[in-house]
Design a protein around this motif. Structure first.
Motif, PDB file in Angstrom:
ATOM      1  N   GLY A   1      -8.466   5.654  11.388  1.00 13.10           N
ATOM      2  CA  GLY A   1      -8.631   4.735  11.044  1.00 13.10           C
ATOM      3  C   GLY A   1      -7.160   4.487   9.630  1.00 13.10           C
ATOM      4  N   PHE A   2      -6.836   2.811   9.872  1.00 10.44           N
ATOM      5  CA  PHE A   2      -5.526   3.150   9.815  1.00 10.44           C
ATOM      6  C   PHE A   2      -5.890   3.218   7.325  1.00 10.44           C
ATOM      7  CE2 PHE A   2      -3.046  -0.040   6.281  1.00 10.44           C
ATOM      8  CZ  PHE A   2      -2.049   0.152   6.154  1.00 10.44           C
ATOM      9  N   GLU A   3      -7.011   2.943   7.043  1.00  6.79           N
ATOM     10  CA  GLU A   3      -7.307   2.937   5.711  1.00  6.79           C
ATOM     11  C   GLU A   3      -7.383   4.447   5.578  1.00  6.79           C
ATOM     12  OE1 GLU A   3      -7.755   0.725   3.486  1.00  6.79           O
ATOM     13  OE2 GLU A   3      -7.310  -0.932   5.009  1.00  6.79           O
ATOM     14  N   GLN A   4      -7.929   4.823   5.919  1.00  9.17           N
ATOM     15  CA  GLN A   4      -7.606   6.385   5.465  1.00  9.17           C
ATOM     16  C   GLN A   4      -5.936   6.958   5.750  1.00  9.17           C
ATOM     17  OE1 GLN A   4      -9.438   7.537   9.685  1.00  9.17           O
ATOM     18  NE2 GLN A   4     -10.091   9.572   8.099  1.00  9.17           N
TER      19      GLN A   4
ATOM     20  N   LEU B   1      -4.402   6.010   3.256  1.00 10.31           N
ATOM     21  CA  LEU B   1      -3.994   5.097   1.763  1.00 10.31           C
ATOM     22  C   LEU B   1      -4.117   5.986   0.852  1.00 10.31           C
ATOM     23  CD1 LEU B   1      -4.199   1.205   2.725  1.00 10.31           C
ATOM     24  CD2 LEU B   1      -2.462   3.070   3.303  1.00 10.31           C
TER      25      LEU B   1
ATOM     26  N   LYS C   1      -0.103  -2.089  11.730  1.00  8.91           N
ATOM     27  CA  LYS C   1      -1.509  -0.653  11.759  1.00  8.91           C
ATOM     28  C   LYS C   1      -1.700   0.349  12.380  1.00  8.91           C
ATOM     29  CE  LYS C   1      -3.365  -3.306   7.674  1.00  8.91           C
ATOM     30  NZ  LYS C   1      -4.708  -3.802   7.485  1.00  8.91           N
TER      31      LYS C   1
ATOM     32  N   ARG D   1       0.950  -1.623  -0.502  1.00  9.79           N
ATOM     33  CA  ARG D   1      -0.169  -0.405   0.313  1.00  9.79           C
ATOM     34  C   ARG D   1       1.047   1.547  -0.489  1.00  9.79           C
ATOM     35  NH1 ARG D   1      -4.839  -1.320   1.536  1.00  9.79           N
ATOM     36  NH2 ARG D   1      -6.206   0.193   1.019  1.00  9.79           N
TER      37      ARG D   1
END
Length: 426
Positions: free
Chosen positions: A420-423, A425, A403, A367
């Motif tokens: 959140g980790f996805e934020q 990426l 993460k 990622r």
């Protein structure tokens, strides 16, 4: 690769430089040489740096065999000579490990955080350059902390923390000295990374200076050594040279650093010990036993438990190529706040630092991050997570913990409160 501004922390600086090698005779030097071999029992050795920065002999428990670690090695060597060629497999590595840390008193009434780092010197790593002059190669270990926090030091009792990892099979003759220099910083106010960089630079420069001089003197009859090869016959001279830095030389150095940083710094405390035969090192006095370093100065009182550990198996994973690793990390948006040379050292030493394992785990995610995140802060956040140990292989890294460490490192750097980790990426 991108470099960012230095990571700033609050710190008051202390330094303890313990030069620890493995020998037939164990000595300590502060000012005038002080023999400790006739005082320390085989099971443990405790040396104290007093309020006056003076080192005293190793504490003993009355063991009548204390101070004779060389005797077992001498007998083993004699037996080996009688029995013919030594058929014992030469161990792969020698590690300096932390087993415990106790802060019995601090310089302040508040609970300060205590950080540690280290450098290492293998006398066989003192090589000859094209001008036949000695070149001194020092190993650098990253800072770890807060070592006074039980979440950090607690696991060491069952899983010792490897600070320095030496290659026993490196080309070169014996006897040979292995040296570990410990740095201690009690956090108060200042820049933690800057403090360690200055300590490394000044102490490393002083060590190189005396080792080069000693090696040149000891190797006068072997100046024909090939470029890049180990210089024979200098092992004990190198150990003695570093030991002689105790007292006036290192006291003055510590005072100079203290004045520059406006913090109190401990003078170095060299402890010296030499390996006469790598095949017999596992049974040598001072190896494989818990020893305690006692430090007292300026109201502070620390006790550091450590050992020298022989490893016969190969390292868990091979060292990465720093250039390739740096480039790959840069491409996914991971940079660092420490000097590039320091990061290169950390990424090239998987045996005693978590950086290669965590860096590879980040790359394995496949990622990319929207904004760069400091690798050194990610590692710090990871190692301070509840219930984790410092990883030495990629398989040791817990993805969920990693993460969260990345998220926390990003929020700290950019002053955000993402959840959140996805934020993070792209």
């Amino acid at each position: 690769m991108r470099r960012r501004s230095s990571l700033t922390r609050k710190c008051g600086v202390f330094i303890l430089t313990g030069v620890l090698s493995v020998t037939l005779i164990q000595t300590s030097t502060t000012g005038a040489a002080a023999e400790t071999g006739n005082h320390a029992p085989l099971s443990s050795c405790a040396k104290t740096l007093s309020e006056q920065s003076e080192s005293v002999p190793c504490q003993t428990d009355g063991n009548s065999s204390g101070g004779l670690p060389w005797l077992e090695s001498e007998r083993a060597l004699a037996a080996s000579a009688r029995e013919g060629p030594n058929k014992v497999e030469i161990p792969k590595r020698l590690q300096f490990r932390l087993l415990g840390f106790r802060e019995l008193a601090s310089t302040d009434t508040s609970n300060d955080e205590v950080w540690m780092a280290a450098s290492g010197l293998d006398s066989s790593a003192v090589t000859s350059d094209k001008d036949k002059k000695p070149v001194v190669d020092l190993i650098q270990a990253p800072m770890i902390g807060d070592v006074s926090d039980n979440r950090v030091r607690g696991p060491w009792a069952k899983n010792p923390h490897v600070l320095i990892d030496f290659d026993l099979q490196r080309p070169g003759d014996y006897p040979r000295t292995y040296t570990t220099t410990l740095f201690i910083v009690e956090e108060n106010e200042g820049e933690l990374g800057k403090a360690f960089d200055e300590l490394r630079a000044k102490t490393g420069g002083k060590i190189r200076e005396v080792v080069q001089k000693a090696a040149t003197t000891a190797a006068t009859t072997t100046v024909g050594a090939a470029i890049g090869s180990a210089i024979p016959g200098i092992g004990t001279a190198v150990g003695a040279a570093v030991g002689a830095l105790a007292g006036v030389a290192f006291d003055a150095l510590a005072d100079a650093i203290s004045a520059a940083l406006n913090d109190e710094i401990f003078p170095p405390v060299p402890l010296t010990l030499t390996v006469p035969d790598p095949a017999l090192v596992a049974g040598q006095g001072g190896v494989g036993v818990t020893q305690t370093q006692v430090v007292k100065k300026g109201g502070a009182h620390y006790e550091i438990d450590y050992d020298w550990h022989v490893v016969t198996a190969p390292a868990d994973n091979p060292p990465p190529v720093p250039d390739n690793m740096n480039k790959a990390l840069d491409e996914i948006g991971v940079d660092f706040s420490v000097p590039e040379s320091t990061m290169r050292d950390w990424l090239a030493n998987p045996s005693y630092t978590p950086y290669p394992a965590i860096a590879q785990a980040l790359l394995n995610m496949g990622r990319q991050f929207k904004s760069p995140i400091y690798l050194d802060v990610i590692v710090w956040k990871y190692e301070h997570a509840e219930g984790v140990k410092s990883p030495r292989a990629v398989s040791d890294v817990k993805t969920d913990v990693l993460k969260q460490a990345v998220l926390d490192a990003s929020n700290e750097r950019y002053g955000t409160e993402l959840t959140g980790f996805e934020q993070l990426l792209k």
